[in-house]
Design a protein around this motif. Structure first.
Motif, short mmCIF file in Angstrom:
data_model
loop_
_atom_site.label_atom_id
_atom_site.label_comp_id
_atom_site.label_asym_id
_atom_site.label_seq_id
_atom_site.Cartn_x
_atom_site.Cartn_y
_atom_site.Cartn_z
N HIS A 107 -17.92 -5.31 2.50
CA HIS A 107 -18.83 -4.67 1.36
C HIS A 107 -18.87 -5.58 0.19
CE1 HIS A 107 -19.84 -1.04 3.52
NE2 HIS A 107 -18.58 -0.73 3.61
N ALA A 108 -17.51 -6.35 -0.11
CA ALA A 108 -17.56 -7.25 -1.32
C ALA A 108 -18.23 -8.23 -0.95
CB ALA A 108 -15.84 -7.37 -1.68
N THR A 122 -10.74 -9.24 0.39
CA THR A 122 -10.20 -8.82 -0.76
C THR A 122 -8.52 -8.84 -0.89
OG1 THR A 122 -10.26 -6.42 0.17
CG2 THR A 122 -12.17 -6.90 -0.94
N HIS A 123 -8.24 -8.92 0.45
CA HIS A 123 -6.75 -9.08 0.58
C HIS A 123 -6.11 -10.40 0.34
CE1 HIS A 123 -8.96 -10.01 4.34
NE2 HIS A 123 -7.88 -10.73 4.73
N LYS A 132 -9.08 -1.53 7.45
CA LYS A 132 -9.48 -1.10 6.19
C LYS A 132 -9.70 -2.11 5.22
CE LYS A 132 -6.50 -0.55 3.26
NZ LYS A 132 -5.37 0.02 2.18
N TYR A 133 -8.95 -3.34 5.34
CA TYR A 133 -9.12 -4.49 4.36
C TYR A 133 -10.63 -5.14 4.90
CZ TYR A 133 -5.28 -4.00 1.30
OH TYR A 133 -4.43 -3.39 0.37
N GLU A 140 -19.13 1.35 10.55
CA GLU A 140 -19.69 0.44 9.80
C GLU A 140 -20.50 -0.52 10.68
OE1 GLU A 140 -18.92 -0.01 6.71
OE2 GLU A 140 -17.70 1.73 6.69
N GLU A 200 -13.39 -3.31 3.72
CA GLU A 200 -13.48 -3.46 2.24
C GLU A 200 -14.22 -4.84 1.64
OE1 GLU A 200 -10.18 -1.94 -0.40
OE2 GLU A 200 -9.75 -4.07 -0.66
N SER A 201 -13.66 -6.00 2.48
CA SER A 201 -14.15 -7.18 2.33
C SER A 201 -15.75 -7.23 2.85
CB SER A 201 -13.39 -8.13 3.25
OG SER A 201 -11.92 -8.16 2.83
N ASP A 223 0.76 -1.12 0.04
CA ASP A 223 0.06 -0.02 0.15
C ASP A 223 0.89 1.22 -0.24
OD1 ASP A 223 -2.32 -1.43 -0.06
OD2 ASP A 223 -2.70 -1.33 2.16
#
Length: 450
Positions: free
Chosen positions: A339-340, A269-270, A332-333, A369, A336-337, A206
């Motif tokens: 939501h994915a 996602t990671h 953060k991941y 969240e 993101e995950s 990152d």
């Protein structure tokens, strides 16, 4: 001076090892080198894939070990921390260290330690590291997948010779009191596992400054390098509630590899970055040593890897999602995950972390969240953050009437369950020690693959 008699029961041996916890965690290779020398340097009999990083190193280890196992190799895996049973830390082909093997390796290592001065006592992690080396040497494993504990340069795992492959995953700000206050300083510590004339796989970073630091070290050490997004890529990510699919392509040590539609069993996602790094590490090992890793074995392994406490979904009432997000990068991941994989899903959150983490930074990411937050203390850990201190951080980002503080972990878990309405899920996150404690409360004692 401490008496180092061999204990005769598993419980006594565990007590003996964990009695060293009072001396804390200490970086440095002097103690582990003395232990290894006393044992006859069994690490020199082994071949290692050494993995460091801030985020994803455990998952990279899990993927790498499983791929090699599916290809027919005997693989030792060393990880930390354990979630429920200390035997999880040391396994061979997915079978964790048994109490009997624990006693055998403990006896050898404890004898090698001998009498240790109070001025420089060995650490718990050093004992487990030495035990892992002894166990893997006795089992004559083909490859050891070897996870760094803290940092890299002065971590006990760095007692090994030049690894077959060094892998460094995504780096962020962590353990700033031990590793440095900037990503460059932290990357320098992680890069300490890169040794002269080796092979280095660098995962997605990152922070460009971290990547530059790692590349400079690998080039100085005259390594062959496989760099994410230059030498290998991952694209076309697709997510379902239970899987991730992506396309992998790369040229690794001169070998061209194309793996379209790779499906992962691990959510996140990671995990695409982690799986891509594991694929690259295995290909690099295959090229270097002339070993055979069929594509079918690689795909099968990636689709079956089990790694508890990492986006682990446990159906029930309520459904529980377990994930050890204990840094800003991990938080953060995680978001993101979520939501994915689960767009629109609502959560109650149970959270606890150690005091050396960036509590405010993590709170700023996670608090918006979720609907309700239950804060607790990580159990049986002297470094646990106070839940009332956590409350001060989370109040900056979440309504006061939606935050509950409960010091006791079991009561906090039950409170979080009761506060999770129909249709919502319970997210348990923060320290892996908390995730492990909740897994135990849920009756998920096993580390064995489903």
């Amino acid at each position: 001076m401490q008496n180092r008699e061999r204990r005769t029961t598993y419980a006594e041996a565990l007590d003996c090892v964990f009695s060293l916890a009072k001396f804390g965690s200490k970086l440095g290779l002097e103690r582990i080198r003395r232990i290894m020398a006393s044992l006859g340097n069994p690490e020199r009999q082994l071949r290692f894939v050494h993995v460091a990083g801030t985020k994803g190193k455990g998952s990279v280890c899990a993927f790498t070990a499983r791929i090699l196992e599916e290809a027919g190799y005997t693989v030792g895996l060393y990880i930390s921390p354990s979630l429920v049973d200390v035997g999880e830390r040391i396994s061979v082909n997915g079978t964790m260290l048994s109490p009997e093997d624990f006693l055998d390796t403990f006896g050898a290592v404890w004898s090698a330690i001998g009498s240790v001065s109070q001025d420089d006592p060995v650490t718990v992690f050093e004992v487990f590291t030495a035990m892992a080396i002894v166990h893997f040497a006795r089992k004559k494993v083909d490859v050891v997948v070897w996870e760094v504990g803290l940092g890299g340069l002065y971590d006990a795992t760095n007692v090994i010779p030049v690894p077959e492959v060094a892998v460094i995953t995504n780096i962020g700000l962590e353990h700033t009191d031990r590793l440095g206050n900037t990503v460059e300083e932290i990357a320098t510590q992680k890069a300490g596992i890169i040794k002269q004339g080796g092979i280095t796989v660098l995962g997605h970073q990152d922070y460009p400054a971290a990547q530059a630091t790692l590349l400079a070290r690998a080039e100085t050490m005259e390594n062959q390098i496989a760099l994410a997004e230059r030498d290998y890529t991952f694209s076309s990510q697709r997510f379902t509630p239970d899987s991730v699919t992506f396309d992998y392509a790369g040229v690794v040590l001169g070998r061209q590899v194309s793996l379209p539609d790779v499906t992962l069993s691990l959510r996140g996602t990671h995990q695409i970055q982690n799986a891509a790094s594991a694929i690259t590490a295995v290909v690099a090992l295959a090229v270097k040593d002339g070993i055979d890793v069929p594509e079918t074995a690689m795909r099968r392994a990636l689709g079956q890897t089990f790694w508890p406490g990492r986006m682990e979904l446990v159906p029930g009432t309520p459904t529980v999602l377990l994930d050890g997000a204990h840094t800003q990068t991990a938080a953060k991941y995680l978001v993101e995950s979520l939501h994915a994989h689960f767009p629109g899903q609502r959560f109650t959150m149970l959270f606890g972390v150690l005091m050396d983490k960036d509590m405010d930074g993590i709170a700023s990411i996670l608090a918006p969240e979720v609907d309700t937050i239950v804060l607790t203390r990580v159990p049986d850990n002297g470094r646990a953050a106070s839940p009332w201190e956590l409350e001060e951080k989370f109040l900056r980002y979440h309504p006061h009437d939606s935050i509950v503080v409960e010091d006791d972990t079991e009561r906090a878990y039950e409170k979080a369950r009761s506060l999770t309405p129909d249709g919502s899920w319970l997210l348990v996150t923060g320290s892996l020690y908390l995730v492990g404690a909740v897994r135990k409360l849920m009756g998920l004692y096993t580390f064995v693959r489903p």
